[in-house]
Design an enzyme around this catalytic site. Structure first.
Site, short mmCIF file in Angstrom:
data_model
loop_
_atom_site.label_atom_id
_atom_site.label_comp_id
_atom_site.label_asym_id
_atom_site.label_seq_id
_atom_site.Cartn_x
_atom_site.Cartn_y
_atom_site.Cartn_z
N THR B 514 -3.62 -4.68 4.36
CA THR B 514 -2.98 -4.05 3.20
C THR B 514 -4.07 -3.71 2.19
O THR B 514 -4.00 -4.03 1.01
CB THR B 514 -1.91 -4.99 2.61
OG1 THR B 514 -1.03 -5.37 3.65
CG2 THR B 514 -1.09 -4.30 1.53
N HIS B 515 -5.13 -3.06 2.71
CA HIS B 515 -6.28 -2.74 1.86
C HIS B 515 -6.32 -1.25 1.62
O HIS B 515 -7.23 -0.55 2.08
CB HIS B 515 -7.57 -3.23 2.50
CG HIS B 515 -7.53 -4.70 2.84
ND1 HIS B 515 -8.40 -5.28 3.74
CD2 HIS B 515 -6.75 -5.71 2.39
CE1 HIS B 515 -8.12 -6.58 3.82
NE2 HIS B 515 -7.12 -6.86 3.01
N ASN B 516 -5.29 -0.76 0.93
CA ASN B 516 -5.26 0.64 0.53
C ASN B 516 -6.11 0.77 -0.72
O ASN B 516 -6.06 -0.08 -1.61
CB ASN B 516 -3.82 1.06 0.18
CG ASN B 516 -2.80 0.50 1.17
OD1 ASN B 516 -2.23 -0.57 0.96
ND2 ASN B 516 -2.57 1.24 2.22
#
Lengths: 476, 588
Positions: B514-516
Site C-alpha cells: 500500500t505504498h502509493n
C-alpha cells in the site's frame, strides 16, 4: 478532575458563591438575615474534604451533573437513590442540619437516612469539617434534579426501622484521637474512618448490612465485586506491598503490583489522587498498623482443573500476563503474588475475566488500558478452571473456583444500554457485536473514559448517526 | 444548504498517522485544532481486543479494516490506451479508513530513506551521466535533504518505540546495523526484535556470501516501552497477525498506541468522526482556502471555516480533493504541464520461495517487521554502470507470520489440486519460507492520477483515475535484485527454491504494497511541484498537504517513516515560522 483543576474550579465557584449568596434572599417568613458569603479558605478546605470523603461518587448519576444525585445504589435490601446535594437539593439547609445528617443520619425534617449513606463513618467528622464541606457544597451550581428516592420495597421503605440499625451500628462521633499513637497515625485514622469510609467496602458486613465486629478491613462482598483484604496479610492483603507501593497506588491508581479499576478506580480518580502527600503518608501509617487477617485454608485444586485452566491461560491470557505470570508492571498486572487474585471470595477476578476491566487513564498515565471480556467466549466451567489455575500458580494459593460461582457473577454483571439502546450483556469490553462497534460522531473528550466512543450529542454538527452499523463504516 | 460553523484555527482533514502527528504538534502550540474523519472512532481495547482480533477470515480476506469500496473507489488502467475501470475489490493496495487510518493495519516497517534518495535526479545524473535518466523518467530532487529530516526521523522513531540496531551513528559504521544507512544521531529506542528461525537462516547464508544483514527496523515493540509523551506500549507477542490487523497488545505503533491517548485529552483538540470532507473552498483570489465542506452521517452538509488547513487524507484522497477543489494545476500527460496528479509511483516487489525437507521453520511465529534485511542493492548502494536501470531495493526475510488460509506454499512442479497438492501443502507449511524484494519505482510521464471522465461517487463527484504501469527500469531493477535474492536462497542449502520474478504489467489483483506515492509532489520550483519543501501548497499558502503524495518518486523502502518525518518537519515550520507570519514560507 485533578486537584489543580479542583482548586481552579472552586476559585470560580467561590466567586459565584459570593454572588449567589448575596442573591439568596430569605423570604419575609424567615427571621434570619441573609447568610454571610463563605470565606474562600473555608470553601477550599471543604472542597478538599469533599474529595477525601468521595461524596461525588455516590451523589452523581452517570452522565449527570456532579453532586446532583440520582445514582441508584444497589443494596441487599433494594435500590437506594442518592440525593441532590447541590444548592438545588439542600440549598435551604442550615449548617446544623447538615451536621446532623452526617453525625446522626437524619435529614432536615428529622427523617432517617438509609445507611447506604455511610453516616456511621461520617459521624466521626468534626463540626468544623462538616461546616467546611457544607460551605463548599453551597458554592456548587444548583441542579434542579429531584430523583425519586423512595424505591425500597416493604418493609425497608419504612425509614423508622433504621433507628434499630443505628442502635446496633451507629456510634456517634466525633473522632477521638488515640493518645497512644502518633499525630500522623491519628490523622490517617481520621482520613480513613471519618472521610474515606474505606471500611464501608473493605470490611465484611453482616446480614443487616452493618460491619462485622472484629473483622475490620478483611474484605467486603458486593454484587459483582469483592473489595479486597487490606490487612497486612502477605497473601490476600497489603503485606507484600511497601509503604511507597501503597502511596503510589492511592495517588496514581497503579503500582508495580496492581492497578485500580472499577469502583476503586473511581475512588482514586475522584478522591485519593487529590490528597496531599502528607495525608497519603498518614493513611499508610494507619492502614498498615493492625494484625493481619488469618491465613485462608486452601484446598488443593484438582489436577484436571489445573490442566484445563493452564491450557486456557496459555491461549487466552499469556499474551499479556506472560507464561510466567509476571505481566508488565504498571501495564499488564503481574499475577504472581497478586493479592486481589487470591481473595477467599473470587467475585472480583471472575468479574474481570467475564466482563473485562478498564483502568482509568490519567494525565501521567494516559494509555486507555483494558482487559477484554471473556464471558462470551468461555463457559462457566472454563472460567472457573482458568480462575483456579491463576489463583494456584507461581506460588499463589487460593480456594478453587466453582462453575457455580462463575455463573453467579455472570448474572450479577449488568451493564446499561449500549450506544444503540440495546442492553449490553458484557459491557463495552466484550465481543464487538453491533452494540459495541464504533459509534457515530464520537466525542474526543470521552477518550479513555467509560464513555469512549459514545455518540456526540445532537447539534454537535451532525444529525442522527448510523447507530452501530455492522461494519463500522460510514453510511452510504 | 450547508450550515456554516464557527471558525477554528486549524482544520485537519483525515485522522490517520499524519493527522494525529500534526494535530498533536499544533495543539502543543496552543492552537484550536479540529480534525474531521469520515470514518469512525476506534481504539485498541474495544476494536482490536485479542479475544477476537486474530481472525484471518474477517480481517485479511473480508477486509473489515480497509476502505469500503462501495463508498469510494478509484478507476485503474495501465496506460492511456486503455479505459480505466473501477476497482471493485481491494487487491494490490489496501487504503485505510476510520481513526488511525492505514496506520492501524500496517506491518510497522519503519524506514528512513537514503541521503541520495532525496536528490535522486542530481545524484544519478552526476554519477552515471544524463543518459541514465531518460526523458520520460520524470524523477526530481525533493527540495529537502536527509540531514534536515534526520531529527524528525528520530522523533518519529522515539514516538513509535522503533526496535532496531543503528548502522551509522554520526558517521561511524556500527556492526550489526545497516552499513548503508544515512547517519543517525542516536540508537533506536528499543533493541532489535528476537529473530525466529527463517530470518536467522537467511542472515547466516547472507553473511557467508559476504553481505551485511541487519534487523528490519520495526514499529513492533521488542520490549514494553513508554514513549516521550508518556504513552505506554506492550511487548510484541509475535502472534503473526500484524499486517491487515489491528494490534490488541498495544505493541504495534499507531496513532492510537502512541499519540491519541495524550491528544484526545486536550481541551483545544476536537475530533468529529463520520464527517467526510468533500471539498476545500477557496476565496475569490483562489489563493486562500477559507473552509471545507463536509457531509455527516445523515447526509447533512456543513461548512467548516479555518485559518489553516492541513490535508491528511492519504495520498489518493489528498490528490483527489485537490483536483475536485480546483487547487493547483492538474497534470496533463500529453503536454507534461501541470503538477497535481503528476509522478504517481508505487513499489515493485518479488519473492523467492525456499523449501526445506530437513528443517521445521515454525513460520507462524511472526511480527510485522520481524526479519533480517540486506541493503546492498538498494538506492545507489552499488554501481549501476551498464545495468540499464537506476534505483534498487532491499532483499530480506520478513517473517510476518503464516496465517493458515493464506499460507500454502508448494514447490515447483507440485500439482495444483488433488492429493498431491494436499500432501505438499501439509508437508511444506512448516518447511517453507520466502525471501522478499522491495524495490523503488521511478516516476514516469505516463504514470499519473487524474479525475475519471465517467465514474462518480455517491456524492456525484468524479472518482480518481490511476494510470500506472512498471517501466523497463523497474523490471530490470527488480529482476536484478530477485537474482541476488535467489543467490542467497541457494546458499541456504534448501531442498528447492522457486523464483517469482515480477512479470508483465502491473496487476491490481494480487496484494503487493500500500505504498502509493506522488501526485502532489514537493520540490524547489512551483512550476514542477505542488508543495514547497515544507509541504506548503505553492498556490494556497494556508494549505499544507501531508503524506506520500509529496514524494516525487518512490525509493526502495516503505514510506511511512518518511511520511511521518516530513509531517514533523512541516509542523515545525508551521509552528516556528508560519504562525508568526502566515504566508509563503519559500519565495518562488
Amino acid at each position: 478532575m485533578s486537584r489543580r483543576g479542583l482548586t481552579a474550579a472552586f476559585a470560580g465557584l467561590a466567586l459565584a458563591g459570593l454572588v449567589a449568596a448575596a442573591a439568596l434572599h430569605p423570604g419575609p417568613a424567615r427571621s434570619q438575615a441573609a447568610p454571610a458569603p463563605a470565606e474562600p479558605q473555608l470553601v477550599a478546605r471543604g472542597a478538599y474534604l469533599t474529595a477525601a470523603g468521595d461524596c461525588q461518587a455516590c451523589h452523581t448519576a452517570p452522565g449527570g451533573q456532579p453532586f446532583a444525585g440520582g445514582l441508584p445504589v444497589k443494596t441487599p435490601f433494594g435500590t437506594i437513590v442518592s440525593a441532590n446535594i447541590t444548592p438545588g437539593g439542600i440549598g435551604d439547609w442550615t449548617p446544623d442540619q447538615f451536621y446532623r445528617a452526617l453525625h446522626q443520619g437524619v435529614d432536615d425534617e428529622g427523617k432517617h437516612l438509609y445507611p447506604a449513606f455511610p453516616y456511621n463513618y461520617y459521624t466521626l467528622l468534626t463540626r468544623a469539617d462538616s461546616d467546611a464541606i457544607f460551605a463548599y457544597l453551597k458554592t456548587l451550581p444548583a441542579s434542579s434534579n429531584h430523583p425519586n428516592r423512595d424505591q425500597l420495597p416493604f418493609p425497608f421503605n419504612i425509614r423508622f426501622f433504621v433507628r434499630f440499625w443505628n442502635m446496633l451500628f451507629l456510634k456517634e462521633g466525633p473522632f477521638q484521637p488515640n493518645p497512644g499513637k502518633s499525630a500522623e497515625w491519628n490523622r490517617g485514622a481520621y482520613l480513613v474512618e471519618a472521610l474515606g469510609h474505606c471500611q464501608a467496602c473493605h470490611t465484611p458486613s453482616n446480614f443487616l448490612g452493618g460491619p462485622k465486629r472484629g473483622q475490620a478491613f478483611r474484605g467486603g462482598a458486593f454484587p459483582g465485586w469483592f473489595a479486597p483484604d487490606l490487612t497486612p496479610n502477605r497473601r490476600t492483603g497489603l503485606g507484600s506491598w511497601s509503604r511507597a507501593d501503597l502511596i503510589e497506588f492511592l495517588k496514581t491508581g497503579r503500582n508495580a503490583h496492581a492497578q485500580a479499576s472499577g469502583e476503586m478506580g473511581e475512588v482514586v480518580a475522584d478522591s485519593t489522587s487529590h490528597l496531599t502527600d502528607a495525608d497519603l503518608d498518614a493513611i499508610a501509617t494507619y492502614v498498615t498498623d493492625r494484625p493481619a487477617s488469618p491465613a485462608v485454608q486452601v484446598k488443593a485444586p484438582e489436577p484436571a482443573v489445573m490442566r484445563q485452566g493452564e491450557a486456557i491461560f496459555v491461549d487466552s491470557c499469556s499474551a499479556c500476563h506472560r507464561m510466567d505470570g509476571r505481566g508488565t508492571p504498571r501495564f499488564f498486572p503481574p499475577l504472581v503474588g497478586d493479592a486481589n487474585l487470591q481473595q477467599r471470595d473470587p467475585t472480583t477476578i471472575l468479574r474481570f475475566i467475564e466482563g473485562g476491566v478498564a483502568t482509568t487513564p490519567t494525565p501521567s498515565a494516559p494509555t486507555p488500558l483494558a482487559m477484554p471480556a471473556y464471558g462470551w467466549k468461555l463457559t462457566d466451567d472454563q472460567v472457573a478452571a482458568v480462575a483456579t489455575f491463576v489463583r494456584n500458580s507461581w506460588g499463589n494459593a487460593a480456594p478453587p473456583v466453582s462453575a457455580g460461582q462463575a455463573a453467579k457473577v455472570r448474572k450479577a454483571l449488568t451493564f446499561g444500554p449500549g450506544p444503540t439502546g440495546a442492553a449490553q450483556q458484557h459491557g463495552r469490553l466484550a465481543h464487538p457485536g453491533p452494540e459495541t462497534w464504533s459509534t457515530p460522531n464520537t466525542m474526543s473528550s470521552d477518550n479513555g473514559g467509560a464513555n469512549a466512543g459514545r455518540a456526540a450529542p445532537a447539534g454537535a454538527g451532525s444529525g442522527a448517526g448510523n447507530g452501530g452499523s455492522s461494519q463500522g463504516h460510514p453510511a452510504g | 444548504m450547508a450550515t456554516r460553523l464557527p471558525n477554528v484555527d486549524v482544520l485537519v482533514v483525515g485522522f490517520g498517522w499524519t493527522g494525529a502527528i500534526v494535530a498533536q504538534e499544533l495543539t502543543e502550540a496552543g492552537l484550536n485544532v479540529l480534525a474531521l474523519e469520515r470514518g469512525t472512532w476506534r481504539d485498541t481495547p474495544i476494536d482490536f481486543a485479542p479475544t477476537f482480533d486474530q481472525d484471518e477470515l474477517r480481517y485479511y480476506w473480508r477486509h473489515e479494516l480497509f476502505e469500503p469500496l462501495a463508498h469510494e473507489t478509484l478507476t485503474i488502467r495501465n496506460d492511456a490506451s486503455q479505459t480505466a475501470l473501477p476497482m471493485r475489490r481491494l487487491g494490490s493496495f489496501l487504503p485505510g479508513i476510520n481513526v488511525g487510518g492505514a496506520g492501524v493495519h500496517w506491518n510497522g516497517q519503519i524506514w528512513r530513506f537514503l541521503p541520495s534518495d532525496f536528490v535522486a535526479r542530481t545524484h544519478n545524473v552526476s554519477r552515471y551521466g544524463k543518459a541514465a535518466v531518460p526523458d520520460d523518467m520524470t524523477i526530481q530532487d525533493w527540495g529537502v535533504t536527509y540531514q534536515e529530516l534526520e531529527p524528525h526521523y528520530d522523533t518519529f522513531e522515539y514516538i513509535c518505540g522503533a526496535s532496531g540496531k543503528a548502522g551509522n551513528l554520526k558517521g561511524q559504521i556500527q556492526a550489526g546495523g545497516n552499513p548503508f544507512e544515512g547517519p543517525r544521531s542516536r540508537e533506536y529506542p528499543n533493541p532489535p526484535m528476537a529473530m525466529s528461525y527463517p530470518p536467522t537462516l537467511f542472515a547466516g547464508a547472507a553473511t557467508q556470501l559476504g553481505h551485511k544483514p541487519f534487523p528490519h527496523p520495526a514499529a513492533n515493540m521488542s520490549r514494553p516501552y513508554t514513549n516521550p509523551l508518556g504513552v505506554q506500549l506492550g511487548a510484541c507477542t509475535y502472534c503473526g497477525f500484524c499486517e491487515k490487523f489491528g494490534c490488541g497488545n498495544y505493541s504495534k505503533s499507531s496513532a492510537q498506541t502512541t499519540i491519541l491517548p495524550v491528544l484526545m485529552r486536550k481541551p483545544n483538540f476536537t475530533l468529529k468522526t463520520e464527517s467526510e470532507v468533500v471539498k476545500l473552498n477557496l476565496d475569490s483570489t483562489g489563493k486562500r482556502v477559507v473552509s471545507a465542506t463536509y457531509v455527516d452521517a445523515s447526509g447533512q452538509e456543513f461548512e467548516q471555516p479555518a485559518d489553516l488547513v492541513v490535508l491528511c487524507a492519504y495520498i489518493l484522497h489528498n490528490v483527489r480533493l485537490l483536483l475536485l477543489s480546483g487547487i493547483g494545476k492538474p497534470y496533463d500527460p500529453q503536454t507534461g504541464q501541470g503538477v497535481i496528479g503528476k509522478n504517481y509511483a508505487y513499489q515493485i516487489t518479488s519473492s523467492v520461495n525456499v523449501f526445506f525437507d530437513d528443517k521445521i521453520l515454525n513460520p507462524f511465529i511472526g511480527a510485522g517487521a520481524h526479519g533480517m534485511i540486506l541493503d546492498e542493492w538498494n538506492g545507489d548502494n552499488f554501481d549501476h554502470s551498464g545495468k540499464g536501470f537506476i534505483g534498487g531495493g532491499y532483499v530480506g526475510v520478513v517473517q510476518t507470520g503464516a496465517r493458515p488460509i493464506e499460507t500454502h506454499p508448494t514447490p515447483e512442479g507440485t500439482p495444483k489440486w488433488g492429493s498431491g497438492f494436499k500432501q505438499a501443502v501439509a508437508k511444506y507449511y512448516l518447511r517453507a519460507m520466502s525471501i522478499a524484494t522491495h524495490g523503488a519505482v521511478m516516476s514516469h510521464r505516463g504514470n499519473y492520477l487524474d479525475l475519471d471522465p465517467t465514474y462518480r461517487d455517491v456524492y456525484g463527484r468524479p472518482l480518481l483515475r490511476m494510470t500506472f504501469d512498471f517501466t523497463d527500469n523497474e523490471h530490470r531493477m527488480s529482476d536484478y535484485i530477485t537474482d541476488r535474492a535467489a543467490e542467497v536462497a541457494r546458499a541456504m542449502n534448501p531442498a528447492s527454491i522457486k523464483v517469482n520474478y515480477r512479470k508483465g504489467s502491473w496487476d491490481v489483483v494480487p496484494y503487493q504494497t500500500t505504498h502509493n506515492t506522488g501526485g502532489a509532489m514537493m520540490g524547489s520550483d512551483p512550476k514542477s511541484s505542488a508543495v514547497n519543501r515544507y509541504l506548503q501548497s505553492w498556490d494556497v499558502p494556508n494549505l499544507f498537504i501531508m503524506g506520500s503524495s509529496a514524494f516525487p518518486q518512490n525509493p526502495g523502502y516503505n514510506p511511512t517513516g518518511t511520511v511521518a518525518a516530513l509531517a514533523y518537519w512541516s509542523a515545525q515550520a508551521i509552528r516556528e515560522t508560519y504562525l508568526k507570519a502566515p504566508g509563503p514560507l519559500v519565495q518562488a
